[in-house]
Design a protein around this motif. Structure first.
Motif, PDB file in Angstrom:
ATOM      1  N   ALA A 129      36.960   4.947 -28.174  1.00 56.61           N
ATOM      2  CA  ALA A 129      36.299   4.206 -27.091  1.00 56.61           C
ATOM      3  C   ALA A 129      35.698   2.932 -27.661  1.00 56.61           C
ATOM      4  N   GLY A 130      35.344   2.028 -26.792  1.00 57.39           N
ATOM      5  CA  GLY A 130      34.721   0.801 -27.254  1.00 57.39           C
ATOM      6  C   GLY A 130      34.337  -0.095 -26.100  1.00 57.39           C
ATOM      7  N   THR A 131      33.604  -1.129 -26.433  1.00 52.80           N
ATOM      8  CA  THR A 131      33.133  -2.067 -25.413  1.00 52.80           C
ATOM      9  C   THR A 131      32.886  -3.421 -26.058  1.00 52.80           C
ATOM     10  N   GLY A 132      32.899  -4.452 -25.244  1.00 53.99           N
ATOM     11  CA  GLY A 132      32.652  -5.800 -25.741  1.00 53.99           C
ATOM     12  C   GLY A 132      33.468  -6.811 -24.970  1.00 53.99           C
ATOM     13  N   THR A 133      32.882  -7.952 -24.702  1.00 54.55           N
ATOM     14  CA  THR A 133      33.639  -9.038 -24.087  1.00 54.55           C
ATOM     15  C   THR A 133      34.546  -9.653 -25.147  1.00 54.55           C
ATOM     16  N   ILE A 134      35.460 -10.496 -24.717  1.00 54.39           N
ATOM     17  CA  ILE A 134      36.354 -11.176 -25.660  1.00 54.39           C
ATOM     18  C   ILE A 134      36.510 -12.620 -25.210  1.00 54.39           C
ATOM     19  N   ASP A 135      36.520 -13.546 -26.170  1.00 53.83           N
ATOM     20  CA  ASP A 135      36.745 -14.950 -25.795  1.00 53.83           C
ATOM     21  C   ASP A 135      38.063 -15.430 -26.378  1.00 53.83           C
ATOM     22  N   ALA A 136      38.385 -16.702 -26.139  1.00 53.81           N
ATOM     23  CA  ALA A 136      39.687 -17.231 -26.521  1.00 53.81           C
ATOM     24  C   ALA A 136      39.906 -17.221 -28.032  1.00 53.81           C
ATOM     25  N   LYS A 137      38.830 -17.210 -28.800  1.00 52.84           N
ATOM     26  CA  LYS A 137      38.956 -17.185 -30.261  1.00 52.84           C
ATOM     27  C   LYS A 137      38.938 -15.771 -30.832  1.00 52.84           C
ATOM     28  N   GLY A 138      38.874 -14.780 -29.937  1.00 50.19           N
ATOM     29  CA  GLY A 138      38.885 -13.401 -30.399  1.00 50.19           C
ATOM     30  C   GLY A 138      37.527 -12.867 -30.795  1.00 50.19           C
ATOM     31  N   LYS A 139      36.480 -13.557 -30.431  1.00 52.98           N
ATOM     32  CA  LYS A 139      35.131 -13.085 -30.759  1.00 52.98           C
ATOM     33  C   LYS A 139      34.704 -12.014 -29.764  1.00 52.98           C
ATOM     34  N   VAL A 140      34.127 -10.931 -30.284  1.00 50.06           N
ATOM     35  CA  VAL A 140      33.646  -9.836 -29.443  1.00 50.06           C
ATOM     36  C   VAL A 140      32.187 -10.102 -29.094  1.00 50.06           C
ATOM     37  N   GLY A 141      31.898 -10.147 -27.792  1.00 47.40           N
ATOM     38  CA  GLY A 141      30.563 -10.514 -27.336  1.00 47.40           C
ATOM     39  C   GLY A 141      29.727  -9.337 -26.878  1.00 47.40           C
ATOM     40  N   ALA A 142      28.453  -9.620 -26.658  1.00 48.05           N
ATOM     41  CA  ALA A 142      27.464  -8.599 -26.297  1.00 48.05           C
ATOM     42  C   ALA A 142      27.702  -8.067 -24.887  1.00 48.05           C
ATOM     43  N   ILE A 143      27.267  -6.826 -24.694  1.00 47.49           N
ATOM     44  CA  ILE A 143      27.349  -6.181 -23.380  1.00 47.49           C
ATOM     45  C   ILE A 143      26.045  -5.427 -23.120  1.00 47.49           C
ATOM     46  N   GLY A 144      25.895  -4.930 -21.909  1.00 49.01           N
ATOM     47  CA  GLY A 144      24.705  -4.149 -21.566  1.00 49.01           C
ATOM     48  C   GLY A 144      25.019  -2.661 -21.489  1.00 49.01           C
ATOM     49  N   GLY A 145      23.970  -1.839 -21.566  1.00 45.39           N
ATOM     50  CA  GLY A 145      24.109  -0.406 -21.351  1.00 45.39           C
ATOM     51  C   GLY A 145      24.865   0.342 -22.425  1.00 45.39           C
ATOM     52  N   ILE A 146      24.826  -0.140 -23.672  1.00 51.14           N
ATOM     53  CA  ILE A 146      25.683   0.470 -24.696  1.00 51.14           C
ATOM     54  C   ILE A 146      25.279   1.906 -25.010  1.00 51.14           C
ATOM     55  N   ARG A 147      23.999   2.248 -24.921  1.00 53.21           N
ATOM     56  CA  ARG A 147      23.593   3.630 -25.197  1.00 53.21           C
ATOM     57  C   ARG A 147      24.202   4.583 -24.173  1.00 53.21           C
ATOM     58  N   LEU A 148      24.184   4.183 -22.922  1.00 52.04           N
ATOM     59  CA  LEU A 148      24.773   5.013 -21.871  1.00 52.04           C
ATOM     60  C   LEU A 148      26.292   5.090 -22.025  1.00 52.04           C
ATOM     61  N   LYS A 149      26.897   3.996 -22.448  1.00 49.81           N
ATOM     62  CA  LYS A 149      28.350   3.977 -22.626  1.00 49.81           C
ATOM     63  C   LYS A 149      28.778   4.903 -23.764  1.00 49.81           C
ATOM     64  N   MET A 150      27.966   4.996 -24.797  1.00 53.65           N
ATOM     65  CA  MET A 150      28.292   5.930 -25.878  1.00 53.65           C
ATOM     66  C   MET A 150      28.219   7.374 -25.378  1.00 53.65           C
ATOM     67  N   LEU A 151      27.253   7.663 -24.527  1.00 53.49           N
ATOM     68  CA  LEU A 151      27.154   9.005 -23.954  1.00 53.49           C
ATOM     69  C   LEU A 151      28.387   9.335 -23.114  1.00 53.49           C
ATOM     70  N   GLY A 152      28.847   8.357 -22.324  1.00 53.26           N
ATOM     71  CA  GLY A 152      30.050   8.559 -21.518  1.00 53.26           C
ATOM     72  C   GLY A 152      31.283   8.747 -22.378  1.00 53.26           C
ATOM     73  N   ALA A 153      31.364   8.008 -23.487  1.00 51.18           N
ATOM     74  CA  ALA A 153      32.498   8.131 -24.397  1.00 51.18           C
ATOM     75  C   ALA A 153      32.552   9.528 -25.009  1.00 51.18           C
ATOM     76  N   LYS A 154      31.393   9.999 -25.485  1.00 51.85           N
ATOM     77  CA  LYS A 154      31.331  11.339 -26.086  1.00 51.85           C
ATOM     78  C   LYS A 154      31.679  12.406 -25.043  1.00 51.85           C
ATOM     79  N   ARG A 155      31.157  12.267 -23.840  1.00 48.11           N
ATOM     80  CA  ARG A 155      31.425  13.220 -22.762  1.00 48.11           C
ATOM     81  C   ARG A 155      32.915  13.354 -22.486  1.00 48.11           C
ATOM     82  N   ASP A 156      33.646  12.224 -22.590  1.00 46.35           N
ATOM     83  CA  ASP A 156      35.068  12.223 -22.237  1.00 46.35           C
ATOM     84  C   ASP A 156      35.983  12.379 -23.448  1.00 46.35           C
ATOM     85  N   GLY A 157      35.436  12.859 -24.555  1.00 44.42           N
ATOM     86  CA  GLY A 157      36.286  13.258 -25.667  1.00 44.42           C
ATOM     87  C   GLY A 157      36.501  12.269 -26.784  1.00 44.42           C
ATOM     88  N   ALA A 158      35.883  11.098 -26.719  1.00 41.70           N
ATOM     89  CA  ALA A 158      36.047  10.121 -27.801  1.00 41.70           C
ATOM     90  C   ALA A 158      35.340  10.603 -29.060  1.00 41.70           C
TER      91      ALA A 158
END
Length: 281
Positions: free
Chosen positions: A197-226
């Motif tokens: 699993a993973g998260t992050g925005t992406i720009d034209a240069k391939g830079k991964v940008g900040a996102i919100g709610g990452i703690r909750l997203k990790m919980l969802g990832a673990k719940r679904d088998g990641a």
């Protein structure tokens, strides 16, 4: 005869006083109930659904590619985009009572509404913004992934990418979409059968940008088998100390970092993959 009258008056006064206190108490209870039933000025967020970008959504491929052969995968690996369910937005208002209950739930966060969406924004405007952000994220991911593949010597001339996913909005899945395109257009299964699993925005240069709610997203990832979670380096301060047991984070700052991490996980060569660490002050 005076004393009985005095006693009667005292009893009558006590009854009247008790009645007033009862009315006041009932009024307070009623007021509290009204307040609890009013729309909340907070947004309540919880772990949302995940979506395998290598799979299907609503019966259609999440990533559809024309103009090139796509890889055949037999290992059952997944690249999961992760989401947050938000209640209290213009589309999904909630009562104050729900916000108060959510304060006590470690798997939810409660945030002032104005920090999530502009004051006065309608449900239609909110939905349109979310949809635009998702569409923009998908287009950016497609362009960046094809540019990255060209740099690897892959012929991407004439390749067209279309993306489809149901009921998910926002820009934070850009990195995972880009990884999905790369995996589709390179031989084999980069994941090696792992659920990543993973998260992050992406720009034209391939830079991964900040996102919100990452703690909750990790919980969802673990719940679904990641078992692995690719986290933007800029979000690492929110990751450290909050990774669910059984899930390992990997710090990434570029699309190249993320793809190399996926390849390493797929090959079982994970010892040197970087964790998020507390930033030095």
């Amino acid at each position: 005869m005076r004393r009985p009258i005095a006693i009667a008056r005292t009893i009558g006064g006590a009854v009247a006083s008790s009645s007033r206190r009862t009315r006041v108490a009932m009024s307070c209870v009623l007021l509290c109930l009204i307040v609890l039933l009013l729309p909340s000025p907070y947004v309540v967020e919880a772990p949302g659904p995940t979506q395998d970008v290598l799979g299907t959504s609503g019966g259609d491929p999440v990533i559809a590619i024309t103009g090139a052969k796509t890889a055949k995968r037999v290992g059952g690996g997944k690249l999961l985009l992760v989401t947050v369910n938000a209640a209290g937005t213009p589309q999904f208002p909630v009562m104050t009572a729900w916000s108060l209950v959510s304060w006590l739930n470690p798997q939810r966060t409660v945030t002032p509404s104005e920090a999530v969406f502009p004051v006065g924004q309608s449900s239609k405007q909110y939905a349109e913004r979310s949809s635009r952000e998702m569409t923009g994220s998908q287009k950016a991911a497609s362009r960046t992934a094809l540019d990255y593949l060209s740099g690897l010597g892959v012929d991407t001339r004439g390749v067209k990418v279309a993306m489809h996913v149901d009921d998910i909005g926002g820009p934070s899945a850009g990195m995972m979409y880009a990884l999905g395109v790369i995996d589709e257009l390179t031989p084999g299964d980069a994941t090696g059968g792992a659920a990543i699993a993973g998260t992050g925005t992406i720009d034209a240069k391939g830079k991964v940008g900040a996102i919100g709610g990452i703690r909750l997203k990790m919980l969802g990832a673990k719940r679904d088998g990641a078992t692995w979670f690719l986290a933007p380096e800029v979000n690492c301060a929110e990751v450290v100390g909050h990774v669910p047991q059984g899930l390992r984070d990997v710090r990434v700052s570029t699309l190249d970092d993320a793809y190399r991490a996926v390849l390493a996980i797929g090959k079982g060569q994970t010892a040197s993959l970087p964790h998020c660490t507390v930033p030095r002050t």
